[in-house]
Scaffold this motif. Sequence first.
Motif, PDB file in Angstrom:
ATOM      1  N   SER A 139       4.806   4.849  25.481  1.00 39.41           N
ATOM      2  CA  SER A 139       3.984   5.851  26.023  1.00 39.41           C
ATOM      3  C   SER A 139       4.668   7.072  26.625  1.00 39.41           C
ATOM      4  O   SER A 139       5.776   7.117  26.840  1.00 39.41           O
ATOM      5  N   ASN A 140       4.060   8.103  26.356  1.00 39.37           N
ATOM      6  CA  ASN A 140       4.846   9.496  26.846  1.00 39.37           C
ATOM      7  C   ASN A 140       6.046   9.799  25.746  1.00 39.37           C
ATOM      8  O   ASN A 140       6.613  11.013  25.843  1.00 39.37           O
ATOM      9  N   GLN A 141       6.208   9.073  24.760  1.00 39.02           N
ATOM     10  CA  GLN A 141       7.493   9.687  23.886  1.00 39.02           C
ATOM     11  C   GLN A 141       7.084  10.805  22.986  1.00 39.02           C
ATOM     12  O   GLN A 141       5.818  10.916  22.486  1.00 39.02           O
ATOM     13  N   THR A 142       7.916  11.877  22.969  1.00 38.17           N
ATOM     14  CA  THR A 142       7.678  13.050  22.185  1.00 38.17           C
ATOM     15  C   THR A 142       8.979  13.030  21.261  1.00 38.17           C
ATOM     16  O   THR A 142       9.822  12.321  21.223  1.00 38.17           O
ATOM     17  N   GLY A 143       8.852  14.211  20.403  1.00 35.99           N
ATOM     18  CA  GLY A 143       9.986  14.724  19.593  1.00 35.99           C
ATOM     19  C   GLY A 143      10.111  13.650  18.326  1.00 35.99           C
ATOM     20  O   GLY A 143       9.132  13.563  17.641  1.00 35.99           O
ATOM     21  N   VAL A 144      11.502  13.392  17.663  1.00 33.15           N
ATOM     22  CA  VAL A 144      11.591  12.945  16.445  1.00 33.15           C
ATOM     23  C   VAL A 144      11.812  11.251  16.442  1.00 33.15           C
ATOM     24  O   VAL A 144      12.648  10.881  17.239  1.00 33.15           O
ATOM     25  N   VAL A 145      11.162  10.705  15.384  1.00 29.21           N
ATOM     26  CA  VAL A 145      11.363   9.174  15.356  1.00 29.21           C
ATOM     27  C   VAL A 145      12.085   9.053  14.189  1.00 29.21           C
ATOM     28  O   VAL A 145      11.794   9.645  13.181  1.00 29.21           O
ATOM     29  N   GLU A 146      13.287   8.249  14.106  1.00 28.61           N
ATOM     30  CA  GLU A 146      14.253   8.257  12.913  1.00 28.61           C
ATOM     31  C   GLU A 146      14.180   6.551  12.484  1.00 28.61           C
ATOM     32  O   GLU A 146      14.252   5.740  13.247  1.00 28.61           O
ATOM     33  N   PHE A 147      14.244   6.466  11.058  1.00 28.37           N
ATOM     34  CA  PHE A 147      14.513   5.189  10.661  1.00 28.37           C
ATOM     35  C   PHE A 147      15.780   5.312   9.664  1.00 28.37           C
ATOM     36  O   PHE A 147      15.865   6.507   8.901  1.00 28.37           O
ATOM     37  N   ASP A 148      16.710   4.343   9.492  1.00 27.82           N
ATOM     38  CA  ASP A 148      17.935   4.380   8.917  1.00 27.82           C
ATOM     39  C   ASP A 148      17.538   3.807   7.243  1.00 27.82           C
ATOM     40  O   ASP A 148      17.203   2.489   7.179  1.00 27.82           O
ATOM     41  N   VAL A 149      17.175   4.566   6.466  1.00 24.48           N
ATOM     42  CA  VAL A 149      16.777   3.953   4.820  1.00 24.48           C
ATOM     43  C   VAL A 149      17.959   4.157   3.993  1.00 24.48           C
ATOM     44  O   VAL A 149      17.767   4.253   2.900  1.00 24.48           O
ATOM     45  N   THR A 150      19.243   4.096   4.481  1.00 22.26           N
ATOM     46  CA  THR A 150      20.384   4.361   3.456  1.00 22.26           C
ATOM     47  C   THR A 150      20.261   3.177   2.438  1.00 22.26           C
ATOM     48  O   THR A 150      20.538   3.555   1.511  1.00 22.26           O
ATOM     49  N   SER A 151      20.034   2.072   2.742  1.00 25.97           N
ATOM     50  CA  SER A 151      19.970   0.796   1.765  1.00 25.97           C
ATOM     51  C   SER A 151      19.192   1.193   0.535  1.00 25.97           C
ATOM     52  O   SER A 151      19.392   1.100  -0.732  1.00 25.97           O
ATOM     53  N   ASP A 152      17.791   1.691   1.184  1.00 22.13           N
ATOM     54  CA  ASP A 152      16.778   2.056   0.096  1.00 22.13           C
ATOM     55  C   ASP A 152      17.258   3.098  -0.731  1.00 22.13           C
ATOM     56  O   ASP A 152      17.034   3.110  -2.093  1.00 22.13           O
ATOM     57  N   VAL A 153      17.864   4.268  -0.129  1.00 22.74           N
ATOM     58  CA  VAL A 153      18.170   5.155  -0.893  1.00 22.74           C
ATOM     59  C   VAL A 153      19.281   4.725  -1.883  1.00 22.74           C
ATOM     60  O   VAL A 153      19.232   5.467  -3.061  1.00 22.74           O
ATOM     61  N   ALA A 154      20.506   3.813  -1.427  1.00 20.58           N
ATOM     62  CA  ALA A 154      21.424   3.512  -2.104  1.00 20.58           C
ATOM     63  C   ALA A 154      20.814   2.983  -3.418  1.00 20.58           C
ATOM     64  O   ALA A 154      21.463   2.907  -4.567  1.00 20.58           O
ATOM     65  N   SER A 155      19.886   2.061  -3.346  1.00 24.84           N
ATOM     66  CA  SER A 155      19.262   1.229  -4.472  1.00 24.84           C
ATOM     67  C   SER A 155      18.666   2.163  -5.332  1.00 24.84           C
ATOM     68  O   SER A 155      18.485   1.933  -6.522  1.00 24.84           O
ATOM     69  N   PHE A 156      17.909   3.234  -4.746  1.00 21.67           N
ATOM     70  CA  PHE A 156      17.164   4.329  -5.783  1.00 21.67           C
ATOM     71  C   PHE A 156      18.244   4.881  -6.595  1.00 21.67           C
ATOM     72  O   PHE A 156      18.104   4.960  -7.900  1.00 21.67           O
ATOM     73  N   VAL A 157      19.453   5.557  -6.201  1.00 17.97           N
ATOM     74  CA  VAL A 157      20.430   6.059  -6.832  1.00 17.97           C
ATOM     75  C   VAL A 157      21.056   5.284  -7.777  1.00 17.97           C
ATOM     76  O   VAL A 157      21.399   5.633  -8.810  1.00 17.97           O
TER      77      VAL A 157
END
Length: 197
Positions: A139-157
Amino acid sequence: GSQNENEGSSALIRLQSSGHNRGLVGFDESAIEAYIGQSQNYTAKLQFTIIDNGNNWGNDGRTIDVHRVLNSWVEGNGFIVGNSPSDRGTGSGVTWNCSVDAETSNQNDDCSGTTAWDMTNSSNWPFISTPTATTTITSNQTGVVEFDVTSDVASFVAGTNQNYGWVIKKTNEGQNGRIEFGTKESSYTPRLIITLD
């Protein structure tokens, strides 16, 4: 909350406990590959900016997840949530029932076969059931939320998996908690940040 509405042009992605509230996000594969080039060492972070928080996330907050999507989908041009006046859109677009609904202007699920998908039954979800990454919203959180998707991107490439983007959803969709993130139609576009090491 309406299974045959398209939100492709909405200025927000809303997650909440009532109705069907998940969002899809995707990024151009050729742009990803061009940026990474021959690099073998990089990190990829998916970022969303909070534009509104319902502040009903309990004492310790609750988690939300991103999952790799398994099917292609069409963004569409409808906007119902967060836009005034609302517009169902025209032509094809993604809905709760369809990866490609052939006509979003009506209230039917105009799809079948490979363009129909099951967002309700977890054994048939059109995305990997194990989340790629998870974060806690408070509650009351603002700003940017971040997720590490390195494994997915590596599998795409590498060509191991197709790049159909991600679905963002609450871990426990029956619990309280409302959050709204900006889309490319707002000033707070979701971003895929790739850092070459």
